[in-house]
Every structure is written in C-alpha cells, then in structure tokens.
Design an enzyme around this catalytic site. Sequence first.
Site, PDB file in Angstrom:
ATOM      1  N   LYS A  72       0.808  -1.226   0.000  1.00 37.05           N
ATOM      2  CA  LYS A  72       0.000   0.000   0.000  1.00 37.05           C
ATOM      3  C   LYS A  72       0.842   1.277   0.000  1.00 37.05           C
ATOM      4  O   LYS A  72       0.415   2.299  -0.510  1.00 37.05           O
ATOM      5  CB  LYS A  72      -0.955   0.005   1.200  1.00 37.05           C
ATOM      6  CG  LYS A  72      -2.083  -1.002   1.029  1.00 37.05           C
ATOM      7  CD  LYS A  72      -3.097  -0.932   2.142  1.00 37.05           C
ATOM      8  CE  LYS A  72      -4.086  -2.074   1.994  1.00 37.05           C
ATOM      9  NZ  LYS A  72      -5.117  -2.103   3.017  1.00 37.05           N
ATOM     10  N   ASP A 109      -9.828   2.556   2.321  1.00 31.01           N
ATOM     11  CA  ASP A 109      -9.922   1.789   3.579  1.00 31.01           C
ATOM     12  C   ASP A 109     -10.515   2.649   4.699  1.00 31.01           C
ATOM     13  O   ASP A 109     -11.466   2.231   5.378  1.00 31.01           O
ATOM     14  CB  ASP A 109      -8.542   1.298   4.027  1.00 31.01           C
ATOM     15  CG  ASP A 109      -8.053   0.100   3.235  1.00 31.01           C
ATOM     16  OD1 ASP A 109      -8.893  -0.708   2.809  1.00 31.01           O
ATOM     17  OD2 ASP A 109      -6.831  -0.020   3.048  1.00 31.01           O
TER      18      ASP A 109
HETATM   19  P1  NAP Z   1      -0.188  -5.061   9.453  1.00 31.29           P
HETATM   20  O1  NAP Z   1       0.270  -3.905   8.617  1.00 31.29           O
HETATM   21  O2  NAP Z   1       0.641  -6.279   9.520  1.00 31.29           O
HETATM   22  O3  NAP Z   1      -0.398  -4.475  10.937  1.00 31.29           O
HETATM   23  C1  NAP Z   1      -0.723  -5.255  12.047  1.00 31.29           C
HETATM   24  C2  NAP Z   1      -0.024  -4.648  13.252  1.00 31.29           C
HETATM   25  O4  NAP Z   1      -0.439  -5.333  14.440  1.00 31.29           O
HETATM   26  C3  NAP Z   1       1.495  -4.768  13.164  1.00 31.29           C
HETATM   27  O5  NAP Z   1       2.087  -3.555  13.533  1.00 31.29           O
HETATM   28  C4  NAP Z   1       1.778  -5.885  14.167  1.00 31.29           C
HETATM   29  O6  NAP Z   1       3.082  -5.794  14.714  1.00 31.29           O
HETATM   30  C5  NAP Z   1       0.737  -5.599  15.192  1.00 31.29           C
HETATM   31  N1  NAP Z   1       0.516  -6.727  16.077  1.00 31.29           N
HETATM   32  C6  NAP Z   1       0.672  -8.044  15.848  1.00 31.29           C
HETATM   33  N2  NAP Z   1       0.394  -8.762  16.943  1.00 31.29           N
HETATM   34  C7  NAP Z   1       0.079  -7.877  17.917  1.00 31.29           C
HETATM   35  C8  NAP Z   1      -0.295  -8.004  19.274  1.00 31.29           C
HETATM   36  N3  NAP Z   1      -0.359  -9.193  19.860  1.00 31.29           N
HETATM   37  N4  NAP Z   1      -0.568  -6.883  19.984  1.00 31.29           N
HETATM   38  C9  NAP Z   1      -0.458  -5.677  19.398  1.00 31.29           C
HETATM   39  N5  NAP Z   1      -0.100  -5.485  18.121  1.00 31.29           N
HETATM   40  C10 NAP Z   1       0.161  -6.579  17.384  1.00 31.29           C
HETATM   41  O7  NAP Z   1      -1.623  -5.508   9.004  1.00 31.29           O
HETATM   42  P2  NAP Z   1      -2.826  -4.576   8.493  1.00 31.29           P
HETATM   43  O8  NAP Z   1      -2.811  -4.494   7.031  1.00 31.29           O
HETATM   44  O9  NAP Z   1      -2.835  -3.333   9.287  1.00 31.29           O
HETATM   45  O10 NAP Z   1      -4.058  -5.508   8.877  1.00 31.29           O
HETATM   46  C11 NAP Z   1      -4.401  -5.757  10.223  1.00 31.29           C
HETATM   47  C12 NAP Z   1      -5.630  -6.660  10.277  1.00 31.29           C
HETATM   48  O11 NAP Z   1      -6.725  -5.991   9.680  1.00 31.29           O
HETATM   49  C13 NAP Z   1      -5.461  -7.960   9.478  1.00 31.29           C
HETATM   50  O12 NAP Z   1      -6.138  -8.976  10.160  1.00 31.29           O
HETATM   51  C14 NAP Z   1      -6.144  -7.665   8.168  1.00 31.29           C
HETATM   52  O13 NAP Z   1      -6.637  -8.824   7.539  1.00 31.29           O
HETATM   53  C15 NAP Z   1      -7.269  -6.763   8.646  1.00 31.29           C
HETATM   54  N6  NAP Z   1      -7.743  -5.828   7.605  1.00 31.29           N
HETATM   55  C16 NAP Z   1      -9.059  -5.834   7.334  1.00 31.29           C
HETATM   56  C17 NAP Z   1      -9.564  -4.942   6.399  1.00 31.29           C
HETATM   57  C18 NAP Z   1     -11.038  -4.950   6.109  1.00 31.29           C
HETATM   58  O14 NAP Z   1     -11.440  -4.342   5.121  1.00 31.29           O
HETATM   59  N7  NAP Z   1     -11.840  -5.584   6.944  1.00 31.29           N
HETATM   60  C19 NAP Z   1      -8.706  -4.031   5.757  1.00 31.29           C
HETATM   61  C20 NAP Z   1      -7.353  -4.044   6.080  1.00 31.29           C
HETATM   62  C21 NAP Z   1      -6.878  -4.961   7.017  1.00 31.29           C
HETATM   63  P3  NAP Z   1       4.260  -6.635  14.002  1.00 31.29           P
HETATM   64  O15 NAP Z   1       4.384  -6.108  12.618  1.00 31.29           O
HETATM   65  O16 NAP Z   1       5.418  -6.352  14.883  1.00 31.29           O
HETATM   66  O17 NAP Z   1       3.797  -8.070  14.032  1.00 31.29           O
END
Ligand code: NAP
Length: 290
Positions: A72, A109
């Site tokens: 992204k 988003d």
């Molecule tokens: P991302 O960029 O990988 O961000 C996730 C963040 O959460 C990372 O900074 C990660 O840290 C952190 N994290 C992991 N385990 C954690 C914990 N136990 N406690 C606190 N923080 C923690 O992913 P993203 O794109 O933001 O997506 C996040 C979630 O949203 C995913 O499940 C994705 O499928 C969902 N999502 C849904 C939509 C929708 O339209 N519904 C859209 C976008 C995303 P590390 O990198 O250090 O692991």
Amino acid sequence: MKSKENLIFGLIGFPVEHSLSPLMHNTAFKELGIDATYKLFSLKEEELDKFFKELRLKDSPIAGLNVTVPYKEKVIKYLDVLSPYAQKTMAVNTIVINEKRKTSGFNTDGPGFLVHLAKLGFNTEGKRVAILGAGGAARAIVSVLCLLPERPASIKIYDVDKDKAQYLIDDLKTRLDMAIVEAVDSVDDLNIELADLLINATPVGMKETDLCLMEEDIIHKNLLVYDLIYNPAQTKLLKMARNKGAKVSNGLGMLFCQGVLSFQHWTNTELDDDVKNKMWKSLTGGLKEW
Ligand code: NAP
C-alpha cells in the site's frame, strides 16, 4: 472508464489467494453489463517494476487495481497523482488507470471504515477510541478519524512494537493534526473500560490458536468492538464482547464499503442499492443486511 471490451481490474499484493474481492466486483460488473473481470495478481516485490511498466502500455487491458499488504505504501512511487486523502495517509489501496495510461491513487480503507461505522449508527464525535495494532489498516483508520469534523476525544494505539505506534503518529503528524492520538505501552493503558470504540487492527484472532489480547472484565456493554478480521467471522474477541453485551462488528462491512468506493472510483458511477445488495450477498454467501 474507457469503453474498451474485456477490461481487467484486480488486486495486487502478496499473498492474495484468500481475497473475497473478486466475488463482489465481478457481481457488480455483471449487474451493470460492464465487460470486465476482476482478477488476483500475486506479485513478489521484485515483480512490481515490471508490472507497473507494462501497465503503462497502450494495449494493457488493466483499468483499475486494488492494493493490499505489503504494497500500500510501496506503490506510491509508481503513481502520477494521489488523492488529497491518500496524500495525507500515504497509503494507497485503489488505483485508477485512465485512457492515457496515467495512474491515480486513492485510499478507500479509511472512508470505507467510516461508512460502515455510520451504518452501525456510531457517531465518532467526542468518543474515546482504542486501537490494537499500528500497521497499514490502523494508519488508514487513524488518519480518517483525525480528518473528521466530528473528531473523537481521544485515540490510543497499542502495538507490540511501541516504536511502530509512535512512528505512525510521528509520520502522520507531519501532515495531520494528531493532537488527540497517543501511543501506549500496554493493553491496560488503552483504558478500554472507559472507551466507546475498540478496534482490533492486528491479525490476532485469525488463527484458532490465537489468544485474546485482553481480559473479559474490561469489556463493557457501552463499547462497540470492531474487529477488522472477517475470517473467521467471529473471533474470540468478538465472542467475548458479545457475551458481555457489547455491540460488535467483524471486518466484512469495512471490506464491502471500501470495495464499493473503489468500484465507484474505477467506473466513475454511484452504485445503487440494488447492485450494492447483490455485491454484499455475493460476498457473504447470502446475508441480506450489511
Ligand atoms: P499489518 O500492517 O501487519 O499491521 C498489524 C499490526 O499489528 C502490526 O504492527 C503488528 O506488529 C501488530 N501486532 C501483531 N500482533 C500484535 C499483538 N499481539 N498486539 C499488538 N499489536 C500486534 O496488518 P494490516 O494491514 O494493518 O491488517 C491488520 C488486520 O486488519 C489484518 O487482520 C487484516 O486482515 C485486517 N484488515 C481488514 C480490512 C477490512 O477491510 N476488513 C482491511 C485491512 C486490514 P508486528 O508487525 O510487529 O507483528
């Protein structure tokens, strides 16, 4: 959108095989009689240069893209224009390619999340928001909440890596008023017991073996618990919140709303409720209400 036949739209990311987006977009193309197909492009990072070079070619059939993890931010250097909101959040999930093969980047988003919040009847003004995770999804949500006239009173962000949460704030601060946003050291510091909206923007909950990130006793019935995860439809967090009488939502509504907004950018049309309902049904396997 140009009137060429057999247009291609699609999702770029890695991995993308799990994506539900083709279901909704291909339904909309069919309903609107547009000769187009939505495909999945699983791309490794070293393939991006070539992909975007070929996108520029006159005979490329690709007219629009979605972008997902981990590209992204990385796609921005390939784009000619960014929408004002994409410029603020510096993350793009939607690309429009015009007839001259010029590329414009948008982010749907954050706006998609807001549309769904409104649909759930949640007014953000003066509310206390707690966010788990400081990745791409949190970036979109925090920036859109900070741009709203109906600003929340506070936004607290917890990430396992506190530096990441602080970096997110410091980066957005160069372009947005982030006075209401704070990075905290632990889940306890999110003060969920006082919050109005809890958002899970981590992948924790996708696996059966994942533990819940908090104790049940801090969830209360005045809280909306919004888990961005949509597969599984009910995470442990949502189950626990439901048991405590809190209002809950999984991420399917956000996925749907951002997809509708992307589709509208590509086709420059406003989708009517009938088409939207058909898109929603195809996404959910028949659920009527979004
Ligand atoms: P991302 O960029 O990988 O961000 C996730 C963040 O959460 C990372 O900074 C990660 O840290 C952190 N994290 C992991 N385990 C954690 C914990 N136990 N406690 C606190 N923080 C923690 O992913 P993203 O794109 O933001 O997506 C996040 C979630 O949203 C995913 O499940 C994705 O499928 C969902 N999502 C849904 C939509 C929708 O339209 N519904 C859209 C976008 C995303 P590390 O990198 O250090 O692991």
